[in-house]
Write an enzyme that holds these catalytic residues in place. Structure first.
Site, PDB file in Angstrom:
ATOM      1  N   ASP A 108       0.867  -1.188   0.000  1.00  0.00           N
ATOM      2  CA  ASP A 108       0.000   0.000   0.000  1.00  0.00           C
ATOM      3  C   ASP A 108       0.900   1.233   0.000  1.00  0.00           C
ATOM      4  O   ASP A 108       1.833   1.330   0.810  1.00  0.00           O
ATOM      5  CB  ASP A 108      -0.903  -0.023   1.249  1.00  0.00           C
ATOM      6  N   ILE A 109       0.651   2.145  -0.931  1.00  0.00           N
ATOM      7  CA  ILE A 109       1.538   3.315  -1.036  1.00  0.00           C
ATOM      8  C   ILE A 109       1.196   4.424  -0.031  1.00  0.00           C
ATOM      9  O   ILE A 109       1.892   5.427   0.054  1.00  0.00           O
ATOM     10  CB  ILE A 109       1.582   3.914  -2.465  1.00  0.00           C
ATOM     11  N   HIS A 121     -10.121  -5.596  -2.147  1.00  0.00           N
ATOM     12  CA  HIS A 121      -8.740  -5.701  -1.658  1.00  0.00           C
ATOM     13  C   HIS A 121      -8.741  -6.007  -0.177  1.00  0.00           C
ATOM     14  O   HIS A 121      -9.561  -5.502   0.584  1.00  0.00           O
ATOM     15  CB  HIS A 121      -7.930  -4.430  -1.961  1.00  0.00           C
ATOM     16  N   PHE A 122      -7.812  -6.863   0.191  1.00  0.00           N
ATOM     17  CA  PHE A 122      -7.682  -7.362   1.553  1.00  0.00           C
ATOM     18  C   PHE A 122      -6.409  -6.756   2.132  1.00  0.00           C
ATOM     19  O   PHE A 122      -5.325  -6.959   1.595  1.00  0.00           O
ATOM     20  CB  PHE A 122      -7.591  -8.891   1.473  1.00  0.00           C
TER      21      PHE A 122
HETATM   22  P1  AMP Z   1      -9.828   1.231   0.988  1.00  0.00           P
HETATM   23  O1  AMP Z   1     -10.565   1.259  -0.327  1.00  0.00           O
HETATM   24  O2  AMP Z   1     -10.243   2.357   1.896  1.00  0.00           O
HETATM   25  O3  AMP Z   1      -9.906  -0.100   1.689  1.00  0.00           O
HETATM   26  O4  AMP Z   1      -8.309   1.474   0.733  1.00  0.00           O
HETATM   27  C1  AMP Z   1      -7.726   1.650  -0.528  1.00  0.00           C
HETATM   28  C2  AMP Z   1      -6.261   1.529  -0.293  1.00  0.00           C
HETATM   29  O5  AMP Z   1      -5.619   1.479  -1.542  1.00  0.00           O
HETATM   30  C3  AMP Z   1      -5.659   2.683   0.486  1.00  0.00           C
HETATM   31  O6  AMP Z   1      -5.000   2.180   1.642  1.00  0.00           O
HETATM   32  C4  AMP Z   1      -4.705   3.310  -0.500  1.00  0.00           C
HETATM   33  O7  AMP Z   1      -3.541   3.798   0.106  1.00  0.00           O
HETATM   34  C5  AMP Z   1      -4.404   2.168  -1.424  1.00  0.00           C
HETATM   35  N1  AMP Z   1      -3.985   2.545  -2.772  1.00  0.00           N
HETATM   36  C6  AMP Z   1      -4.631   3.358  -3.633  1.00  0.00           C
HETATM   37  N2  AMP Z   1      -3.972   3.451  -4.797  1.00  0.00           N
HETATM   38  C7  AMP Z   1      -2.863   2.671  -4.666  1.00  0.00           C
HETATM   39  C8  AMP Z   1      -1.772   2.351  -5.528  1.00  0.00           C
HETATM   40  N3  AMP Z   1      -1.676   2.855  -6.764  1.00  0.00           N
HETATM   41  N4  AMP Z   1      -0.811   1.516  -5.075  1.00  0.00           N
HETATM   42  C9  AMP Z   1      -0.905   1.008  -3.825  1.00  0.00           C
HETATM   43  N5  AMP Z   1      -1.910   1.256  -2.961  1.00  0.00           N
HETATM   44  C10 AMP Z   1      -2.875   2.092  -3.378  1.00  0.00           C
END
Ligand code: AMP
Ligand code: ZN
Length: 138
Positions: free
Chosen positions: A30-31, A99-100
């Site tokens: 996660d970035i 996503h998990f």
């Molecule tokens: P959520 O939908 O709230 O469960 O979380 C979405 C997650 O995706 C967040 O923790 C973001 O930081 C992560 N995220 C969004 N775009 C990217 C990306 N391009 N690469 C890695 N993580 C991402």
């Protein structure tokens, strides 16, 4: 899905820090990490949430989570790992591709608020009534 950011990660159209891949799942850092080692596991086939994902992909995600949690434990030796998965904008799902989250926490890391709620007894009659309705709907 053409414009889904996580589908683009699976296709390699946008970069990611890959930690694991098999025929059904892809896992990457996660970035915006909540804590060091925060990792996301996604199905390669687009599914929005827990209601949409296939049983096979869900199984693959959970099997992969065990492998990846093992790797995280070996590298970071966390005190614990929180597994979190959000369904729907009402609970702050931001990316609409299942996503998990695996979120390791060391003993001296800040508390994860989602894992530190106060235990307040509920209304037992209401708990009973709602659980009976859910059980009947399954
Ligand atoms: P959520 O939908 O709230 O469960 O979380 C979405 C997650 O995706 C967040 O923790 C973001 O930081 C992560 N995220 C969004 N775009 C990217 C990306 N391009 N690469 C890695 N993580 C991402
Ligand atoms: Zn997608």
């Amino acid at each position: 899905m053409d414009d889904c950011i996580f589908c683009k990660i699976v296709r390699g159209e946008i970069p990611s820090f890959k930690v694991y891949e098999d025929d059904k799942v892809f896992a990457f850092a996660d970035i915006n990490p909540i804590l060091e080692g925060h990792t996301l596991i996604i199905p390669k086939a687009h599914a929005e949430n827990l209601w949409d994902i296939s049983d096979d992909d869900l199984t693959a995600i959970h099997r992969a989570s065990k492998k990846i949690a093992g790797g995280i434990r070996e590298v970071l030796d966390p005190a614990g790992i929180a597994c979190l998965q959000l369904n729907g904008r009402a609970v702050n799902q931001v990316v609409m591709h299942y996503h998990f989250h695996l979120i390791p926490r060391k003993a001296d890391d800040p508390e994860l608020t989602m894992t530190a709620w106060e235990l307040v007894p509920g209304d037992m009659e209401q708990i009973k009534a709602v659980s009976e309705k859910i059980a009947a709907a399954i």
